[in-house]
Design a protein around this motif. Structure first.
Motif, mmCIF file in Angstrom:
data_model
loop_
_atom_site.group_PDB
_atom_site.id
_atom_site.type_symbol
_atom_site.label_atom_id
_atom_site.label_comp_id
_atom_site.label_asym_id
_atom_site.label_seq_id
_atom_site.Cartn_x
_atom_site.Cartn_y
_atom_site.Cartn_z
ATOM 1 N N PHE A 1 -21.728 -44.745 -52.513
ATOM 2 C CA PHE A 1 -20.532 -44.089 -51.993
ATOM 3 C C PHE A 1 -19.387 -44.109 -53.007
ATOM 4 O O PHE A 1 -18.642 -43.138 -53.126
ATOM 5 N N ALA B 1 -24.027 -36.275 -49.242
ATOM 6 C CA ALA B 1 -23.316 -36.109 -47.972
ATOM 7 C C ALA B 1 -21.872 -36.581 -48.114
ATOM 8 O O ALA B 1 -20.944 -35.958 -47.583
ATOM 9 N N ALA C 1 -18.396 -34.364 -47.847
ATOM 10 C CA ALA C 1 -17.325 -34.758 -46.920
ATOM 11 C C ALA C 1 -15.989 -34.841 -47.662
ATOM 12 O O ALA C 1 -14.949 -34.443 -47.135
ATOM 13 N N GLY D 1 -34.463 -29.854 -53.361
ATOM 14 C CA GLY D 1 -33.039 -30.062 -53.115
ATOM 15 C C GLY D 1 -32.754 -30.319 -51.646
ATOM 16 O O GLY D 1 -33.588 -30.028 -50.784
ATOM 17 N N SER D 2 -31.595 -30.911 -51.377
ATOM 18 C CA SER D 2 -31.149 -31.146 -50.006
ATOM 19 C C SER D 2 -29.698 -30.696 -49.903
ATOM 20 O O SER D 2 -28.893 -30.986 -50.787
ATOM 21 N N LEU D 3 -29.397 -30.015 -48.809
ATOM 22 C CA LEU D 3 -28.068 -29.422 -48.635
ATOM 23 C C LEU D 3 -27.220 -30.194 -47.637
ATOM 24 O O LEU D 3 -27.648 -30.445 -46.517
ATOM 25 N N ALA E 1 -36.292 -35.494 -48.167
ATOM 26 C CA ALA E 1 -36.892 -34.518 -49.085
ATOM 27 C C ALA E 1 -38.407 -34.741 -49.157
ATOM 28 O O ALA E 1 -39.187 -33.781 -49.193
ATOM 29 N N ASP F 1 -29.800 -38.020 -42.798
ATOM 30 C CA ASP F 1 -28.584 -38.596 -43.382
ATOM 31 C C ASP F 1 -27.342 -38.155 -42.599
ATOM 32 O O ASP F 1 -26.414 -37.580 -43.147
ATOM 33 N N SER G 1 -23.638 -40.631 -43.422
ATOM 34 C CA SER G 1 -22.899 -40.854 -44.680
ATOM 35 C C SER G 1 -21.588 -40.079 -44.758
ATOM 36 O O SER G 1 -20.578 -40.597 -45.237
ATOM 37 N N GLY G 2 -21.610 -38.822 -44.323
ATOM 38 C CA GLY G 2 -20.413 -37.993 -44.439
ATOM 39 C C GLY G 2 -19.265 -38.567 -43.635
ATOM 40 O O GLY G 2 -18.125 -38.640 -44.102
ATOM 41 N N PHE H 1 -27.147 -28.738 -36.807
ATOM 42 C CA PHE H 1 -26.881 -28.517 -38.233
ATOM 43 C C PHE H 1 -27.249 -27.084 -38.608
ATOM 44 O O PHE H 1 -26.471 -26.367 -39.236
ATOM 45 N N GLY I 1 -25.155 -34.337 -41.690
ATOM 46 C CA GLY I 1 -26.579 -34.139 -41.933
ATOM 47 C C GLY I 1 -26.827 -33.479 -43.273
ATOM 48 O O GLY I 1 -25.914 -32.900 -43.873
ATOM 49 N N SER I 2 -28.058 -33.608 -43.764
ATOM 50 C CA SER I 2 -28.474 -32.947 -45.003
ATOM 51 C C SER I 2 -29.819 -32.291 -44.761
ATOM 52 O O SER I 2 -30.701 -32.885 -44.150
ATOM 53 N N LEU I 3 -29.944 -31.068 -45.260
ATOM 54 C CA LEU I 3 -31.140 -30.268 -45.000
ATOM 55 C C LEU I 3 -32.054 -30.196 -46.215
ATOM 56 O O LEU I 3 -31.618 -29.832 -47.307
ATOM 57 N N SER I 4 -33.327 -30.523 -46.013
ATOM 58 C CA SER I 4 -34.347 -30.234 -47.021
ATOM 59 C C SER I 4 -35.221 -29.122 -46.440
ATOM 60 O O SER I 4 -35.633 -29.200 -45.283
ATOM 61 N N LYS I 5 -35.476 -28.092 -47.254
ATOM 62 C CA LYS I 5 -36.156 -26.907 -46.732
ATOM 63 C C LYS I 5 -37.670 -27.000 -46.870
ATOM 64 O O LYS I 5 -38.185 -27.230 -47.957
#
Lengths: 356, 356
Positions: A52, A102, A106, A350-352, B102, B115, B118-119, B329, B350-354
């Motif tokens: 962090f 994340a 933020a 990748g992660s978004l 991921a 996740d 974390s934000g 999300f 949240g975090s997105l992995s496709k």
């Protein structure tokens, strides 16, 4: 580990670097990060906390870059974040980049795409290299073979045969870039790096040590392959301890040059003979004149150019590639070349984290 | 840490649990995970490797759930993944859930959102609780105050005043759920938990110990607040060591019941008097009859129900909430209530992995 490189870029037909910015990593944090890279046992509270802390430094770097360029955050579509690798161990299928995406989202309110290596590794890949698709997309030539060479801590190459298709691309770590030179320069000369290679130039190369180190298995292994800093840690520096300071720097520089030049032996020789071959170099090592000179001397038939000559600032190329990876993720475009990483299939890496 | 809970759900007006599935965590991995939770110094290679090993177990759990339910992976829009918390330390702004999203995406081919904490934490929040928005959305009533109580390792409540608006929602950890009872049962009776509370029922509560432990600052602190397993580790169990086995279980169970009941003192008393109040309980603790009985006895004016009576299987509620978080999300819906976490603003967590 010395600083955070930020580029602001626009992607049209060709990537355009709008602005470059560098933000230092403060000494205490640098100490923590280098400690993590070489220590076996770590304090878990401090590790998770660093995830962090580093993200908040990334946020300051982004904010500084935007301010300098006078671009408001809302004009940025996304941040592509590599993060600080603290472990990259393909044989354990384990990789981790510190610096929470994340948290960065933020703090900036901007979309962040990060964690580009984990998916590949879960599919049995090396988790690296990733930049080859960028090179393929923007730097291949119809008539020339191109070797895109990046000299960071680690050096790596992307081989783009003339007029190649995606599946003909080869890429791997040739291995030491600056990661042996820099710590030796710091140790003996209390400077961060060998500016313009002036120290190495004055030293004498110890050919015996270079040859001995080049026997190491990795250099001869066929790609796909990748490595991490672990391989060239404190222990490795002991190989140079018997030498006088200048000679140690010259010998470490020669090791980098030779391992880069030797990598050509792992490329398809027939293809190399078919077309003229150009090196397109980038990364911190490009500023080391002595290192570049040695590469040129070792590869007399190859034309040596820097990426600047192709419109890509040589110090911004890696960061630029990660900006493009973020764009590619959002556009559902593949950047992943299983042939170069060894993964079992193609995926979107990748992660978004969403900033708005 | 005992197993991986999977629910397959459909979200329409109200969430519908299509299938529930539980997949065990094999003993060696459980040992590693519990070790991480209580150890200060950890082996970094093994930590990073566990991040991927756990993801691959999650992939097996998902695949098992789909097979059992006879649903093909392509029918699943996304996986909402919590992961295994190995550190959650709001005062250090540090939280980490093991189990790479991921990697899970790469292995299943299904989008993963993970996740979620974390934000919030980067914005000064506690990173918890997250479930209140789910409770607000699906369990609030026009005419009754509702306390949505989840008794997992940690127990927590969401307070939904009758006909409340989002900003009136309160939520916090009341603290021990099963996390003291279970290790004591394991230690003295070699069983994973006190089935139906039968052991506690036979024991004698040591009122002095309960009172002493309830003096701890956290119980009296006003929300927003949250805590982690760290607070109730091995050290804490020593408080029960002087007691005979049954009495230790009874006393630990009473501590859980009392800390849950006492949490009512932190709620707005005027609102509690205005409307009748219902508890909607879920989580493993619901199966502990003695614990539920004590809660009912301690709160005679409150109607005690389980979430099953509201169409949400009490053992699936937490997992169901995370499935909904993934959906939220993807739909750009907020699930984040800064008032309950203490974060400085509302963000999409949240975090997105496709996966495709």
């Amino acid at each position: 580990m010395d600083g955070i490189d930020v580029v602001i870029a626009r992607f049209d037909k060709f990537p355009e670097v709008v602005s470059e910015y560098s933000y230092p990593i403060y000494p205490d944090l640098k100490k923590i990060l280098s400690g993590l890279a070489i220590t076996k046992e770590v304090d878990l509270d401090s590790l998770v906390s660093s995830h962090f802390v580093l993200a908040s430094e990334y946020a300051k770097a982004v904010s500084g870059a935007l301010k300098r360029a006078k671009i408001p955050a809302k004009k940025i579509r996304a941040i592509g974040l590599h993060g600080q690798t603290i472990r990259h161990i393909p044989k354990l299928q384990a990789t981790f980049q510190l610096g929470s995406g994340a948290a960065l989202t933020a703090l900036t309110g901007i979309d962040v795409v990060n964690d580009f290596r984990s998916g590949d590794m879960a599919l049995g890949g090396e988790g690296a290299p990733l930049v080859p698709m960028f090179d393929f997309r923007y730097l291949r030539s119809k008539k020339k073979n191109r070797i895109v060479l990046n000299i960071g801590g680690i050096a790596n190459i992307t081989f783009l045969p003339a007029n190649c298709r995606e599946k003909e691309v080869m890429a791997f770590d040739t291995v030491p870039g600056n990661m042996i030179i820099d710590p030796l320069v710091e140790k003996y000369f209390d400077k961060p790096y060998d500016k313009e290679g002036k120290i190495a130039k004055k030293g004498k190369i110890d050919e015996k040590i270079v040859r001995k180190l080049l026997l190491s298995k990795y250099f001869h292994q066929r790609p796909p392959k990748s490595t991490g800093r672990e391989m060239f840690g404190r222990e490795y520096l002991k190989n140079f301890i018997s030498l006088r300071p200048e000679n140690a720097i010259a010998t470490a520089t020669e090791l980098s040059a030779r391992s880069i030049a030797n990598a050509f032996d792992l490329l398809p020789q027939k293809t190399l003979r078919l077309h003229p071959t150009q090196i397109i170099a980038s990364g911190g090592g490009v500023k080391n004149n002595f290192l570049c000179l040695r590469i040129k001397e070792l590869l007399p038939d190859v034309e040596f150019k820097t990426s600047d000559e192709f419109g890509i600032p040589s110090q911004a190329k890696e960061a630029l590639a990660f900006a493009w990876f973020a764009k590619a993720f959002l556009d559902d475009e593949y950047i992943h070349l299983p042939k170069t990483t060894g993964a079992s299939k193609k995926i979107i890496v990748g992660s978004l984290s969403k900033g708005k």
